[in-house]
Design an enzyme around this catalytic site. Sequence first.
Site, PDB file in Angstrom:
ATOM      1  CB  THR A 308      50.368  23.091 148.333  1.00 30.94           C
ATOM      2  OG1 THR A 308      50.873  22.911 149.707  1.00 30.94           O
ATOM      3  CG2 THR A 308      49.324  24.257 148.602  1.00 30.94           C
ATOM      4  CG  ASP A 309      54.265  18.441 145.724  1.00 23.92           C
ATOM      5  OD1 ASP A 309      54.489  17.812 147.132  1.00 23.92           O
ATOM      6  OD2 ASP A 309      54.580  17.898 144.692  1.00 23.92           O
ATOM      7  CD1 TRP A 310      58.890  20.395 150.826  1.00 24.35           C
ATOM      8  CD2 TRP A 310      57.694  18.757 151.972  1.00 24.35           C
ATOM      9  NE1 TRP A 310      59.607  20.092 152.009  1.00 24.35           N
ATOM     10  CE2 TRP A 310      58.685  19.049 152.552  1.00 24.35           C
ATOM     11  CE3 TRP A 310      56.763  17.663 152.312  1.00 24.35           C
ATOM     12  CZ2 TRP A 310      59.249  18.102 153.942  1.00 24.35           C
ATOM     13  CZ3 TRP A 310      56.955  16.975 153.434  1.00 24.35           C
ATOM     14  CH2 TRP A 310      58.102  17.302 154.092  1.00 24.35           C
TER      15      TRP A 310
END
Length: 776
Positions: A308-310
């Site tokens: 995932t991203d942040w």
Amino acid sequence: MKNILLTAVLSISMSATTYAQVKPAIPTDDRIEKNIESLLKKMTLEEKIGQMCEITVDVITDFSSPDNFKLNEALLDTVIGKYKVGSILNVPLSVAQTKEKWAETIRQIQEKSMQEIGIPCIYGVDQIHGTTYTLNGTLFPQGINMAATFNRELVRRSCEISAYETKAGCIPWTYAPVMDLGRDPRWARMWESYGEDCYVNAQMAAEAVKGFQGENPNQIDKYHVATSLKHFMGYGVPVSGKDRTPSSISNIDLREKHFAPFLECIRSGALTLMVNSGVNNGMPFHANKELLTGWLKEDLNWDGMIVTDWADINNLCTRDHIAATKKEAIKIAINAGIDMSMVPYEVSFCDYLKELVEEGEVPMSRIDDAVSRVLRLKYRLGLFEKPYWDIEEYDKFGSHEFAQAALEAAEESLVLLKNESNVLPLAKGKKILLTGPNANSMRCLNGGWSYSWQGDKADECAQAYNTIYEALSDKYGKENVIYEPGVTYATGKGTLWWQENTPEIEKAVQAASTADVIIACIGENSYCETPGNLTDLNLSANQKELVKALAATGKPTILILNEGRPRIINEIVPLAQAVVHIMLPGNYGADALANLLAGEANFCGKLPFTYPRLINSLATYDYKPCENIGQMDGNYNYDAVMDVQWAFGTGLSYTTYQYGNFRVDRPSFTADDELVFSIDVTNTGKVAGKESVLLYSSDLVASLTPDNIRLRGFEKIALQPGETQTVSFKLKGSDLAFVGYDGKWILEKGEFRMTCGGERITIQCTDTKKWATPNK
């Protein structure tokens, strides 16, 4: 191209290939697979879930000594000892560290991980344009500049060097390359991409993957790192133009354009992929099983890992409201195909996911698949054998050899957009007024992801390199360069990147009285991601007023555009005799500019995007025909005109080139044929130069309204004065296919116009083919 009744009278050739016949995107390594199978059987559920969790280094940092980074042993024990976390990311204390500090930190993490669970941790960092988070490493131009070189070899070499210097700090994983199509100049991350075209992004990103990872994705050697393609996908075209806001992309454009770079990179062996933080047509990408599991893992038979991203699993609940709780958000994302969660600040992910497995909401088969992908990455990187290594053998770190490569990349990336009366090159001995807020700043040259997230530490960390003022002083003599900025950016705690101090334009005007020529360095300060959002794409009023006042002196004016995205400047372009777009050229950008302005190097960069002239006329080069048809006949006042400042592919030189003898080896073709296009290019000027030769196609009639033009190939050549070279392009007939209204790839019978350097020929497709498979 197609007669509209074609489907009724033609038998369409359909591919018989099925998913079961798709060969693995990355060849299977039996030894690695046996190791994974054996290890999985020994792992507890807690250990498996821990491998799927990624935490930021802040969580395990001892903040008692802010000037001397060190890990907190107790927190490290909790994260790895108790929760078995498999990945750590990000830069300590939000600023670049020395390679020695990186190696010390990662060794400590790895020793703990091997002691507690017998599985190495994997550390990931955003090394976007060189070793951006390692002090004294080599910073290259940003992605948008690398695209402007149209030079595949430079992209690959830059990433080889970045991999080497990243590995010199014991870091095995970089979150790059970025291949989001930069098709909206309002977007704050346009400069990270390879521009607006899907073919350029695909070609450059694939070269980056090969440069970062080397030749064998199953065995990453000591000089290479794993990549993470980002951000899957369509991130660069939010409807509002603002970062992390919704997009509205059709499945046709998703498949044909936005997916193209990811497809090319996965076929080139990319090991991991990061997901777009946004939402498309109401569906968050982190929840889209069709795309994550279907398009990526199944359709491509890809065994890599998706991260995932942040905080984007939490965002499914807190921002996007498709989950009532964080626990439900985890269920949705993991079942959709997410393998690792960049959580990043707490470990509740592990507790919630364990509960979901025990409750039967997430099947154990999905956990085993995700963990297998994480372990496979670690085996491919050799981390089980060497979780850390001796960094003394990386003796080329920060070397002159690497610096020269960065300088070459910068020189080939700068774009000459205007040069009236050959005001450039600028002869030595002239008195120069250097002005504008970007004239004496390393921060502006580098942009975001440079020593810190927002790039705001660059002036502190990059003091060894030249600003434009310093480079021009070295080149022309300090006594010949008058520095009076006129406009400056605000600095200090609490200031925003775009804020400017009270202008002192009159000082610059007075200084112009003793100058022979004015060089105005204008554009943007550094920013990154959402903080870079804009409400107005126009260049600041202060900077435009500065240029107007200086032009009124009658002195020749040269504009240097130093910006991560094209700002509207139509009012001041006519006032300048020359315009150079340097974008974000990195630590060696000022030296490159000085060499080019002095004529010691020749301009050869070309715009990898369309530079807009008006705020309500944002466009890309591959627009639809109805967007540029002029005034219609009759009473209907319909006036559609493509009105841009500079077109995609624009770029001048100190020499001239003549194109001729454009030809193809076969005037008619089918989907399975290979076509070879050739053209002769001659340097008709008096100096040596490099030319990017671009090949375009136009589909003249199709069942869906075709793009006006599409880039199909590019090659970079070097020519001495009077020299001629023949440039050849090999295309498959299938390269001219498009995605039809039914979402299937199709090549239709009919005519295509091919264009290269103003030369044109027409070719004929003699048979229609539709693909049954999702990818050609």
